[in-house]
Design a protein around this motif. Structure first.
Motif, mmCIF file in Angstrom:
data_model
loop_
_atom_site.group_PDB
_atom_site.id
_atom_site.type_symbol
_atom_site.label_atom_id
_atom_site.label_comp_id
_atom_site.label_asym_id
_atom_site.label_seq_id
_atom_site.Cartn_x
_atom_site.Cartn_y
_atom_site.Cartn_z
ATOM 1 N N ASP A 231 -9.155 7.357 8.174
ATOM 2 C CA ASP A 231 -8.995 7.080 6.772
ATOM 3 C C ASP A 231 -8.849 5.783 6.583
ATOM 4 O O ASP A 231 -9.016 4.981 5.682
ATOM 5 C CB ASP A 231 -8.030 7.946 6.466
ATOM 6 N N LYS B 235 -11.248 3.164 6.671
ATOM 7 C CA LYS B 235 -11.854 2.846 5.408
ATOM 8 C C LYS B 235 -10.997 2.051 4.596
ATOM 9 O O LYS B 235 -11.385 1.254 3.610
ATOM 10 C CB LYS B 235 -12.383 4.142 4.944
ATOM 11 N N ILE B 236 -9.774 2.496 4.423
ATOM 12 C CA ILE B 236 -8.745 1.965 3.489
ATOM 13 C C ILE B 236 -8.679 0.391 3.612
ATOM 14 O O ILE B 236 -8.653 -0.248 2.612
ATOM 15 C CB ILE B 236 -7.380 2.711 3.433
ATOM 16 N N PHE C 166 0.831 5.212 0.297
ATOM 17 C CA PHE C 166 0.230 6.587 0.567
ATOM 18 C C PHE C 166 0.853 7.755 0.291
ATOM 19 O O PHE C 166 2.065 7.782 0.465
ATOM 20 C CB PHE C 166 -0.174 6.622 2.142
ATOM 21 N N TYR D 68 -2.976 5.339 -2.557
ATOM 22 C CA TYR D 68 -4.056 6.126 -2.170
ATOM 23 C C TYR D 68 -3.522 7.664 -1.905
ATOM 24 O O TYR D 68 -2.576 7.886 -1.086
ATOM 25 C CB TYR D 68 -4.382 5.350 -0.684
ATOM 26 N N LYS D 69 -3.992 8.534 -2.512
ATOM 27 C CA LYS D 69 -3.902 10.059 -2.118
ATOM 28 C C LYS D 69 -4.956 10.257 -1.136
ATOM 29 O O LYS D 69 -5.865 10.140 -1.008
ATOM 30 C CB LYS D 69 -4.221 10.990 -3.278
ATOM 31 N N VAL D 70 -4.158 10.640 -0.074
ATOM 32 C CA VAL D 70 -4.621 11.316 1.434
ATOM 33 C C VAL D 70 -4.252 12.719 1.359
ATOM 34 O O VAL D 70 -3.590 13.358 0.957
ATOM 35 C CB VAL D 70 -4.061 10.333 2.483
ATOM 36 N N ARG E 232 -3.757 -0.005 -5.374
ATOM 37 C CA ARG E 232 -3.545 0.200 -3.607
ATOM 38 C C ARG E 232 -2.461 1.528 -3.550
ATOM 39 O O ARG E 232 -1.895 1.518 -2.469
ATOM 40 C CB ARG E 232 -2.851 -0.974 -2.980
ATOM 41 N N ARG F 291 0.855 -1.201 -0.025
ATOM 42 C CA ARG F 291 0.191 0.021 0.015
ATOM 43 C C ARG F 291 0.897 1.132 -0.204
ATOM 44 O O ARG F 291 1.829 1.341 0.822
ATOM 45 C CB ARG F 291 -1.014 0.050 1.165
#
Length: 326
Positions: A317, A320-321, A259, A295-297, A293, A257
């Motif tokens: 967050d 949810k992810i 981020f 993810y822009k946060v 997988r 993952r």
């Protein structure tokens, strides 16, 4: 006969007045010896000595007019139910982060975290100033001449220690302990429910104006990831905070993952840096990107704000992810 009745009536009225007056006197005397009946003013409360990064500071009672000079300090006060009279502006936002803006109405902006306006601080007549040694060591003497001043040591992911210090300074030590305990309970809940998912490797990337960084352990996200037990990708350097990389280092960003967040201040430079990397073939070839997988946060809540409220939003967050039920 009528005169006698009138005389008796007047006598009864006089006696009644004397009784009432006596009762008031007794009540007044009793009030002087009963501390519960007339609470002492806030300023008369017993003083406390708070140890902090610059030494020790005596604080009386519960401060009512608090000035705060760090973003994470602002979040700490708000979480404790205290609206500061003055605060430094958020790193992004006009002037506050979106996640705190609705709680900051009427708060005086003091300029940037790196150089707060001393004159405005003095004009607010604070009874407590909260700052940070890493940011404000040079102006400590000026600030403590204005009001009792308490400094945290650093801002490198130390939000829990700082939060506890600020809670003690504002005379809400017990409330502060409950907030930390509630967060720790969420950490345990996530780890328990995530199971083997915590073994999946994670990496963190930040885009800035003309710069790209891979973030490591001693960061806001890094410390929370460590608490959650999330596995990190092997580092290519000895840096514990972050390392600046070029596009050639994109393969080092890969993980199960990925981020990433973008520090955009309104000049569009960070957004262009993000676009430059995301359109690169090396980025598109990352397994995390190809398999959905990456993810822009939010940069504020995942990095820049650095406080208790941001930490809880970051956890939201992650629930949810990772598709974990709260």
């Amino acid at each position: 006969m009528k005169a006698r009745l009138e005389a008796k009536t007047i006598s009864r009225q006089i006696i009644l007045m004397l009784i009432v007056t006596a009762l008031f006197v007794v009540a007044g005397c009793g009030g002087k010896t009963d501390s519960a009946a007339t609470p002492a003013p806030q300023g008369d409360a017993t003083s406390r000595v708070v140890k902090h990064a610059m030494g020790e500071t005596e604080i009386k009672g519960t401060p009512q007019r608090v000035v705060v000079l760090t973003n994470e300090g602002t979040e700490a006060l708000l979480e404790l139910g205290i609206k500061p009279v003055g605060a430094v502006k958020s790193w992004t936002g006009t002037p506050w982060y979106e996640h705190i803006a609705d709680k900051m109405d009427g708060v005086t902006e003091l300029g940037g975290e790196g150089q707060p306006n001393i004159e405005i601080i003095a004009s607010l007549k604070p009874d407590l100033i909260i700052g940070n040694k890493m940011r404000h060591e040079k102006v400590y003497e000026q600030l403590k001449a204005i009001a009792p001043t308490v400094y945290s040591e650093t801002l490198r992911g130390e939000w829990k220690n700082n939060f506890s210090l600020y809670a003690e300074a504002v005379n809400k030590k017990e409330e502060g302990a409950k907030v930390i305990a509630a967060f720790d309970k969420r950490i345990v809940d996530f780890r328990t429910k995530a199971g083997d998912k915590v073994k999946d490797t994670v990496s963190v990337v930040r885009f800035m104006g003309g710069k790209t960084r891979i973030y490591h352990e001693e960061t806001f996200t890094g410390i929370i990831f460590k608490e959650l037990g999330l596995a990190r990708t092997p580092k290519k350097s000895t840096e514990t905070f972050a390392e600046e990389v070029t596009k050639e280092r994109i393969p080092d960003m890969d993980a199960h993952r990925l981020f990433y967040f973008t520090y955009e201040i309104g000049d569009n430079k960070a957004s262009k840096q993000e676009e430059l990397f995301l359109n690169d073939p090396l980025w598109k070839n990352l397994s995390a990107v190809k398999e959905g997988r990456a993810y822009k946060v939010n940069d504020a809540t995942w990095n820049t704000a650095g406080g208790v409220m941001a930490a809880n939003i970051m956890l939201d967050d992650l629930y949810k992810i990772y598709e974990i039920q709260k």
